[in-house]
Design an enzyme around this catalytic site. Structure first.
Site, PDB file in Angstrom:
ATOM      1  N   ASP A  32       0.849  -1.195   0.000  1.00  0.00           N
ATOM      2  CA  ASP A  32       0.000   0.000   0.000  1.00  0.00           C
ATOM      3  C   ASP A  32       0.882   1.241   0.000  1.00  0.00           C
ATOM      4  O   ASP A  32       2.040   1.190   0.407  1.00  0.00           O
ATOM      5  CB  ASP A  32      -0.859   0.030   1.277  1.00  0.00           C
ATOM      6  CG  ASP A  32      -2.050  -0.913   1.204  1.00  0.00           C
ATOM      7  OD1 ASP A  32      -2.345  -1.428   0.114  1.00  0.00           O
ATOM      8  OD2 ASP A  32      -2.689  -1.131   2.253  1.00  0.00           O
ATOM      9  N   ARG A  50      -0.991  -0.699  -8.819  1.00  0.00           N
ATOM     10  CA  ARG A  50      -2.356  -0.279  -8.486  1.00  0.00           C
ATOM     11  C   ARG A  50      -2.413   1.249  -8.538  1.00  0.00           C
ATOM     12  O   ARG A  50      -1.650   1.916  -7.847  1.00  0.00           O
ATOM     13  CB  ARG A  50      -2.720  -0.743  -7.071  1.00  0.00           C
ATOM     14  CG  ARG A  50      -4.062  -0.221  -6.574  1.00  0.00           C
ATOM     15  CD  ARG A  50      -4.238  -0.430  -5.077  1.00  0.00           C
ATOM     16  NE  ARG A  50      -4.188  -1.824  -4.705  1.00  0.00           N
ATOM     17  CZ  ARG A  50      -3.929  -2.244  -3.455  1.00  0.00           C
ATOM     18  NH1 ARG A  50      -3.670  -1.375  -2.497  1.00  0.00           N
ATOM     19  NH2 ARG A  50      -3.913  -3.525  -3.180  1.00  0.00           N
ATOM     20  N   LYS A  55      -6.687   7.202  -6.483  1.00  0.00           N
ATOM     21  CA  LYS A  55      -6.649   8.673  -6.431  1.00  0.00           C
ATOM     22  C   LYS A  55      -5.745   9.151  -5.297  1.00  0.00           C
ATOM     23  O   LYS A  55      -5.033  10.127  -5.442  1.00  0.00           O
ATOM     24  CB  LYS A  55      -8.060   9.233  -6.226  1.00  0.00           C
ATOM     25  CG  LYS A  55      -8.951   9.087  -7.452  1.00  0.00           C
ATOM     26  CD  LYS A  55     -10.263   9.857  -7.275  1.00  0.00           C
ATOM     27  CE  LYS A  55     -11.186   9.607  -8.447  1.00  0.00           C
ATOM     28  NZ  LYS A  55     -12.461  10.337  -8.340  1.00  0.00           N
ATOM     29  N   THR A  60     -10.489   2.142  -8.388  1.00  0.00           N
ATOM     30  CA  THR A  60     -11.408   3.287  -8.257  1.00  0.00           C
ATOM     31  C   THR A  60     -12.843   2.787  -8.283  1.00  0.00           C
ATOM     32  O   THR A  60     -13.131   1.725  -8.840  1.00  0.00           O
ATOM     33  CB  THR A  60     -11.188   4.313  -9.400  1.00  0.00           C
ATOM     34  OG1 THR A  60     -12.048   5.432  -9.189  1.00  0.00           O
ATOM     35  CG2 THR A  60     -11.460   3.738 -10.783  1.00  0.00           C
TER      36      THR A  60
END
Ligand code: FDA
Length: 306
Positions: free
Chosen positions: A132, A182, A185, A224
Site C-alpha cells: 500500500d 495499483r 486517487k 477506483t
C-alpha cells in the site's frame, strides 16, 4: 471541508481511543471491515472467491511505533498466508501490506526485512504481495523498498496515487514488464506543494497515469469506484488491445458491490480489497472522508449506539 475534518481525525490518537472503545462501531465498521480475526477474513474471502472475485487482504494497522508490534503484524501476515493456502484460497487471494505497520517510520530496514519475509510466505502460498502507499513523506522509502523486494519477488505490487504531482513520472518508471501497479486517487491529506487539490485535477492526473500504465508493459490495477474513470479504463484497455487477463479493476470491501459484480459479469478481472483486524479507526475515517453520505450512516450509528 468535511474531507479535511475526517482526514485530521484519522491522525488523532485521542479520538481513536474514544471511537474504538464506543459500541457505535459494529454497524458502520462491519460495512467496510470483514471482522477482527483471520477466521473472519477467510469467510469473507471464501464468499468473494465463490462470486468469481479476486481478493487482497489487509491486516489493519498503521504507524507502528514498536518493534514488538511490527513483529506481531508480520506474524499475522505469515499465518494468514498459510491459512489462505491451506484453505485453497490462493492465488485468488493475495495480501496488501502497509510498510508503516511493519515499523517503516521507526526503522525502514526492519520494515524491509519483515516485508521480505511476508513475500517469502506469499511465494510459498502461491500468491503475491502489494505494498500500500501511505502519506507522501513515505513515498520515496516505499518505492525504494519495493525495488529491493522486486529483485527476489518480481511480482510484488506497487500503489501509486494520482493526486501526487510526481506520480506520472513514477508511472513511467514502473510501466515495465512484470510490474504490477495499483493506481488510486489517494486518500491522505496532502499539501498543495506535492498534491493536486481539486477533484478535477486529480481525475485528469488519474487519466494521464492510466494512459501511461495501459500503454506500457506492466499489469495495471485500476483501483477506483468512479464510474467515469472505470469507463475510461475500459476504453483504454480496448484501445491498447489488452485482454482481461492483462489488467484488473480493484474496489474496496463494502463499496459499490453491485458494480464489482457487474464488471466481473462482463468478463473483467475484479479484485476486492478486504481489511480485517481491530485497528480499523484510521481506515474508517478515510472512507468517511471520501463520501458525505457515509457520514450520515456514521451519525445514525453513533446516535443509536448499537
Ligand atoms: P471518488 O472518491 O471520487 O468516488 C467515486 C464514487 O465512488 C463516489 O461518488 C461514490 O459513488 C463511490 N465511493 C467512493 N468511495 C466510497 C466510499 N468510501 N463509500 C461509498 N461509496 C464510495 N489510497 C491510498 O492513498 N493508498 C492506498 O494504498 C490505497 N489503496 C487502495 C486500494 C483499493 C483497492 C482501492 C479501491 C482504493 C485504495 N485507496 C488507496 C483509496 C483511494 O485512494 C481513494 O481514496 C478511494 O478509492 C476513493 O476514490 P475513488 O477513486 O473511488 O473516487
Amino acid at each position: 471541508m468535511l474531507r479535511s475534518v475526517f482526514l485530521a481525525a484519522a491522525a488523532s490518537s485521542k479520538l481513536e481511543r474514544l471511537v474504538e472503545s464506543a459500541p457505535v462501531s459494529k454497524g458502520i465498521v462491519r460495512r467496510f471491515v470483514a471482522g477482527s480475526g483471520i477466521d473472519d477474513a477467510l469467510s469473507a474471502t471464501r464468499a468473494l472467491a465463490d462470486d468469481g472475485l479476486g481478493i487482497s487482504l489487509d491486516y489493519l494497522g498503521e504507524d507502528t511505533l514498536t518493534a514488538e508490534q511490527a513483529l506481531a503484524t508480520k506474524e499475522q501476515y505469515v499465518t494468514l498466508l498459510s491459512r489462505l493456502s491451506g484453505a485453497g484460497l490462493t492465488p485468488a487471494a493475495e495480501v496488501s501490506v502497509k510498510l508503516s505497520a511493519l515499523g517503516q517510520k521507526v526503522d525502514d530496514r526492519m520494515a524491509y526485512d519483515y516485508a521480505q519475509q511476508i513475500c517469502v510466505a506469499a511465494s510459498a502460498a502461491g500468491t503475491t504481495v502489494t505494498l500500500d502507499m501511505e502519506d507522501h513523506t513515505t513515498t520515496d522509502s516505499t518505492l525504494e523498498i519495493l525495488a529491493e523486494l522486486r529483485k527476489d519477488h518480481p511480482s510484488t505490487g506497487a500503489v501509486l496515487q494520482a493526486y501526487l504531482r510526481r506520480t506520472e513520472g513514477d508511472c513511467r518508471e514502473l510501466a515495465n514488464a512484470g510490474s504490477r501497479v495499483r493506481l488510486c486517487k489517494g486518500a491522505y491529506a496532502e499539501p498543495e506543494s506535492v498534491a493536486y487539490q481539486s477533484a478535477l485535477d486529480v481525475d485528469k492526473s488519474y487519466v494521464r497515469c492510466l494512459n501511461i500504465l495501459m500503454s506500457g508493459e506492466g499489469y495495471p490495477m485500476v483501483a477506483t469506484h468512479d464510474p467515469r474513470l472505470i469507463a475510461i479504463a475500459e476504453d483504454r484497455a480496448r484501445w491498447f488491445d489488452r485482454d482481461p487477463s492483462e489488467y484488473e479493476f480493484q474496489m474496496l470491501y463494502g463499496v459499490r458491490p453491485e458494480e464489482q459484480a457487474r464488471l466481473a459479469g462482463n468478463g473483467h478481472s475484479v479484485r476486492v480489497y478486504v481489511p480485517f483486524g481491530d485497528q480499523w479507526y484510521g481506515y474508517l475515517m478515510r472512507r468517511l472522508a471520501e463520501r458525505p453520505a457515509n457520514l450520515a450512516f456514521f451519525g445514525r450509528a453513533l446516535a443509536s449506539r448499537k
